[in-house]
Design an enzyme around this catalytic site. Structure first.
Site, PDB file in Angstrom:
ATOM      1  N   HIS A 110      37.024  47.005  38.085  1.00  0.00           N
ATOM      2  CA  HIS A 110      38.244  46.904  38.902  1.00  0.00           C
ATOM      3  C   HIS A 110      38.113  47.651  40.218  1.00  0.00           C
ATOM      4  O   HIS A 110      39.112  47.923  40.878  1.00  0.00           O
ATOM      5  CB  HIS A 110      39.463  47.432  38.118  1.00  0.00           C
ATOM      6  CG  HIS A 110      39.873  46.519  36.999  1.00  0.00           C
ATOM      7  ND1 HIS A 110      40.764  46.889  36.032  1.00  0.00           N
ATOM      8  CD2 HIS A 110      39.500  45.248  36.696  1.00  0.00           C
ATOM      9  CE1 HIS A 110      40.936  45.882  35.178  1.00  0.00           C
ATOM     10  NE2 HIS A 110      40.169  44.880  35.560  1.00  0.00           N
ATOM     11  N   GLU A 206      46.457  55.357  20.315  1.00  0.00           N
ATOM     12  CA  GLU A 206      47.241  54.575  19.332  1.00  0.00           C
ATOM     13  C   GLU A 206      46.743  53.138  19.361  1.00  0.00           C
ATOM     14  O   GLU A 206      46.025  52.747  20.281  1.00  0.00           O
ATOM     15  CB  GLU A 206      48.723  54.631  19.728  1.00  0.00           C
ATOM     16  CG  GLU A 206      48.979  54.077  21.122  1.00  0.00           C
ATOM     17  CD  GLU A 206      50.327  54.492  21.694  1.00  0.00           C
ATOM     18  OE1 GLU A 206      50.994  55.350  21.092  1.00  0.00           O
ATOM     19  OE2 GLU A 206      50.682  53.959  22.747  1.00  0.00           O
TER      20      GLU A 206
HETATM   21  C1  BV8 Z   1      41.864  37.928  37.064  1.00  0.00           C
HETATM   22  C2  BV8 Z   1      44.362  47.844  40.223  1.00  0.00           C
HETATM   23  C3  BV8 Z   1      41.062  35.769  37.457  1.00  0.00           C
HETATM   24  C4  BV8 Z   1      43.344  48.879  40.288  1.00  0.00           C
HETATM   25  C5  BV8 Z   1      44.685  46.711  38.177  1.00  0.00           C
HETATM   26  C6  BV8 Z   1      48.837  35.928  31.578  1.00  0.00           C
HETATM   27  C7  BV8 Z   1      48.105  36.124  30.437  1.00  0.00           C
HETATM   28  C8  BV8 Z   1      46.842  36.682  30.482  1.00  0.00           C
HETATM   29  C9  BV8 Z   1      46.289  37.082  31.698  1.00  0.00           C
HETATM   30  C10 BV8 Z   1      47.027  36.909  32.826  1.00  0.00           C
HETATM   31  C11 BV8 Z   1      48.291  36.324  32.780  1.00  0.00           C
HETATM   32  N1  BV8 Z   1      48.765  36.289  34.034  1.00  0.00           N
HETATM   33  C12 BV8 Z   1      47.834  36.833  34.893  1.00  0.00           C
HETATM   34  C13 BV8 Z   1      46.779  37.185  34.156  1.00  0.00           C
HETATM   35  C14 BV8 Z   1      45.544  37.803  34.651  1.00  0.00           C
HETATM   36  C15 BV8 Z   1      45.804  39.280  34.964  1.00  0.00           C
HETATM   37  C16 BV8 Z   1      46.345  39.997  33.755  1.00  0.00           C
HETATM   38  O1  BV8 Z   1      45.618  40.251  32.819  1.00  0.00           O
HETATM   39  N2  BV8 Z   1      47.630  40.325  33.812  1.00  0.00           N
HETATM   40  C17 BV8 Z   1      48.232  41.006  32.653  1.00  0.00           C
HETATM   41  C18 BV8 Z   1      49.124  42.153  33.159  1.00  0.00           C
HETATM   42  C19 BV8 Z   1      49.020  39.981  31.847  1.00  0.00           C
HETATM   43  N3  BV8 Z   1      44.509  39.817  35.319  1.00  0.00           N
HETATM   44  C20 BV8 Z   1      44.070  39.757  36.583  1.00  0.00           C
HETATM   45  O2  BV8 Z   1      44.733  39.329  37.510  1.00  0.00           O
HETATM   46  C21 BV8 Z   1      42.626  40.197  36.818  1.00  0.00           C
HETATM   47  N4  BV8 Z   1      41.969  39.178  37.551  1.00  0.00           N
HETATM   48  O3  BV8 Z   1      42.293  37.572  35.995  1.00  0.00           O
HETATM   49  O4  BV8 Z   1      41.225  37.108  37.921  1.00  0.00           O
HETATM   50  C22 BV8 Z   1      40.583  34.944  38.548  1.00  0.00           C
HETATM   51  C23 BV8 Z   1      40.053  33.722  38.212  1.00  0.00           C
HETATM   52  C24 BV8 Z   1      39.600  32.921  39.206  1.00  0.00           C
HETATM   53  C25 BV8 Z   1      39.684  33.331  40.526  1.00  0.00           C
HETATM   54  C26 BV8 Z   1      40.216  34.563  40.849  1.00  0.00           C
HETATM   55  C27 BV8 Z   1      40.689  35.372  39.862  1.00  0.00           C
HETATM   56  C28 BV8 Z   1      42.575  41.488  37.616  1.00  0.00           C
HETATM   57  C29 BV8 Z   1      43.029  42.639  36.761  1.00  0.00           C
HETATM   58  C30 BV8 Z   1      42.887  43.970  37.511  1.00  0.00           C
HETATM   59  C31 BV8 Z   1      44.185  44.336  38.095  1.00  0.00           C
HETATM   60  N5  BV8 Z   1      44.111  45.676  38.699  1.00  0.00           N
HETATM   61  N6  BV8 Z   1      44.833  47.825  38.866  1.00  0.00           N
HETATM   62  C32 BV8 Z   1      44.046  50.158  40.136  1.00  0.00           C
HETATM   63  O5  BV8 Z   1      44.972  50.426  40.946  1.00  0.00           O
HETATM   64  O6  BV8 Z   1      43.640  50.878  39.210  1.00  0.00           O
HETATM   65  S1  BV8 Z   1      45.274  46.673  36.609  1.00  0.00           S
HETATM   66  C33 BV8 Z   1      45.330  48.209  35.853  1.00  0.00           C
HETATM   67  O7  BV8 Z   1      45.355  47.898  34.446  1.00  0.00           O
HETATM   68  C34 BV8 Z   1      44.133  49.121  36.050  1.00  0.00           C
HETATM   69  O8  BV8 Z   1      43.025  48.522  36.669  1.00  0.00           O
HETATM   70  C35 BV8 Z   1      43.774  49.475  34.620  1.00  0.00           C
HETATM   71  O9  BV8 Z   1      42.481  49.842  34.478  1.00  0.00           O
HETATM   72  C36 BV8 Z   1      44.085  48.207  33.939  1.00  0.00           C
HETATM   73  C37 BV8 Z   1      44.153  48.265  32.437  1.00  0.00           C
HETATM   74  O10 BV8 Z   1      45.050  49.308  32.078  1.00  0.00           O
HETATM   75  P1  BV8 Z   1      44.507  50.431  31.053  1.00  0.00           P
HETATM   76  O11 BV8 Z   1      43.284  51.042  31.653  1.00  0.00           O
HETATM   77  O12 BV8 Z   1      44.385  49.846  29.705  1.00  0.00           O
HETATM   78  O13 BV8 Z   1      45.666  51.511  31.111  1.00  0.00           O
HETATM   79  P2  BV8 Z   1      47.052  51.459  30.327  1.00  0.00           P
HETATM   80  O14 BV8 Z   1      47.935  52.487  30.939  1.00  0.00           O
HETATM   81  O15 BV8 Z   1      47.516  50.055  30.238  1.00  0.00           O
HETATM   82  O16 BV8 Z   1      46.666  51.924  28.836  1.00  0.00           O
HETATM   83  C38 BV8 Z   1      46.218  53.244  28.611  1.00  0.00           C
HETATM   84  C39 BV8 Z   1      45.794  53.330  27.148  1.00  0.00           C
HETATM   85  O17 BV8 Z   1      45.247  54.630  26.912  1.00  0.00           O
HETATM   86  C40 BV8 Z   1      46.946  53.163  26.168  1.00  0.00           C
HETATM   87  O18 BV8 Z   1      46.535  52.323  25.108  1.00  0.00           O
HETATM   88  C41 BV8 Z   1      47.190  54.592  25.635  1.00  0.00           C
HETATM   89  O19 BV8 Z   1      47.611  54.596  24.293  1.00  0.00           O
HETATM   90  C42 BV8 Z   1      45.822  55.192  25.739  1.00  0.00           C
HETATM   91  N7  BV8 Z   1      45.807  56.652  25.900  1.00  0.00           N
HETATM   92  C43 BV8 Z   1      46.720  57.431  26.539  1.00  0.00           C
HETATM   93  N8  BV8 Z   1      46.332  58.730  26.459  1.00  0.00           N
HETATM   94  C44 BV8 Z   1      45.157  58.744  25.776  1.00  0.00           C
HETATM   95  C45 BV8 Z   1      44.820  57.429  25.416  1.00  0.00           C
HETATM   96  N9  BV8 Z   1      43.714  57.123  24.715  1.00  0.00           N
HETATM   97  C46 BV8 Z   1      42.912  58.156  24.371  1.00  0.00           C
HETATM   98  N10 BV8 Z   1      43.169  59.447  24.673  1.00  0.00           N
HETATM   99  C47 BV8 Z   1      44.272  59.772  25.359  1.00  0.00           C
HETATM  100  N11 BV8 Z   1      44.519  61.084  25.636  1.00  0.00           N
END
Ligand code: BV8
Length: 240
Positions: A110, A206
């Site tokens: 990313h 979790e």
């Molecule tokens: C693409 C910017 C295709 C960078 C980010 C409908 C269904 C399915 C998919 C889609 C849909 N509609 C759209 C899509 C695609 C979309 C997507 O998936 N959307 C989701 C929201 C539904 N994806 C995209 O658009 C991607 N590109 O698909 O392109 C394409 C095809 C052809 C041509 C062109 C394109 C691009 C995705 C990237 C977006 N950018 N951020 C930034 O600012 O960082 S997203 C953002 O979410 C970050 O990048 C981050 O890395 C990413 C994932 O989040 P997580 O890292 O998992 O973080 P989160 O907070 O969610 O979770 C944290 C976890 O840690 C939790 O589980 C928690 O319990 C745990 N935790 C907390 N504390 C601890 C811990 N674990 C251990 N120890 C701890 N102490």
């Protein structure tokens, strides 16, 4: 136990105990900032100054004195050093804590907060200081086209061919600190299962959205469950 190749996917949870907030936890970034405004090309087109300022704030926060790699980052760097097979670390994170911990075989799918790129000439360059609409590209000198080298929603993540080749041929797929909500990253576990018949392990605080797909799960803070699991792997006690 076979010493096959390992693919590790990490998300924001691995950096939480280093003091970096996650995205979707209760107090996460998306509870404070509208994702559409700062993590989409449309948001950038609508108000580029707001998006550049947001990323400038994020970059400054990531350089805080107390922001450093934690035991989980260190354990993954050790695994890469000591594992007899290949270890590929694919991170969704844009912080540089895996780099600072010493992980070398590392893909920032990313993008990276400490890089910007020029929309005019495509140059990608390191970035520590703030970016404004007047910031000239260090390569072509043009101003107005320098943007964060970060993948926004709707943009293609980086090095997908390399990632999918590795996921499709690994023996072990580990997912650490990710909610399993964002694709294509959230789909890697299925590819590891169906294409590589890999053993799959989730290490998270979790259960994630995709928890049921993993053959093995260990829940707890990353700084506890990751070093413990890596120690087991290196001691030959993990079975797969
Ligand atoms: C693409 C910017 C295709 C960078 C980010 C409908 C269904 C399915 C998919 C889609 C849909 N509609 C759209 C899509 C695609 C979309 C997507 O998936 N959307 C989701 C929201 C539904 N994806 C995209 O658009 C991607 N590109 O698909 O392109 C394409 C095809 C052809 C041509 C062109 C394109 C691009 C995705 C990237 C977006 N950018 N951020 C930034 O600012 O960082 S997203 C953002 O979410 C970050 O990048 C981050 O890395 C990413 C994932 O989040 P997580 O890292 O998992 O973080 P989160 O907070 O969610 O979770 C944290 C976890 O840690 C939790 O589980 C928690 O319990 C745990 N935790 C907390 N504390 C601890 C811990 N674990 C251990 N120890 C701890 N102490």
């Amino acid at each position: 136990m076979q010493f096959g190749d390992i693919v590790i996917l990490t998300g924001a949870g691995i950096s939480k105990e280093s003091g970096i907030e996650t995205f979707r936890d209760r107090d996460g970034l998306w509870s404070k900032v509208n994702m559409e405004d700062v993590a989409t090309p449309e948001g950038f087109a609508r108000d580029p100054k707001y998006v550049l300022d947001f990323h400038n704030r994020c970059r400054r926060d990531l350089r805080g004195d107390n922001i450093r790699p934690n035991a989980a980052h260190d354990a993954l760097a050790r695994l890469e050093r000591e594992w007899p097979g290949q270890v590929l670390l694919v991170t969704q994170n844009v912080d540089d804590l895996h780099d600072r911990a010493g992980s070398g075989n590392l893909i920032h799918m990313h993008g990276e907060m400490f890089k910007t790129r020029c929309d005019a000439c495509g140059d990608i360059h390191d970035r520590e200081d703030d970016t404004t609409l007047e910031t000239p590209c260090p390569a072509c000198g043009q101003a107005g086209g320098v943007r964060p080298h970060v993948v926004w929603f709707g943009e293609m993540p980086f090095q997908m061919d390399e990632i999918q080749a590795a996921v499709g041929s690994c023996s072990l797929f580990m997912s650490i600190g990710t909610s399993g909500v964002v694709y294509p990253a959230a789909g890697f576990v299925q590819e590891a299962i169906f294409r590589a018949r890999a053993h799959t392990v989730e290490l998270n605080l979790e259960p994630s959205e995709g928890a049921s797909m993993f053959a093995e799960q260990h829940y707890g803070p990353a700084t506890e469950v990751v070093p413990t699991f890596v120690d087991k792997l290196l001691a030959g006690q993990a079975s797969f």
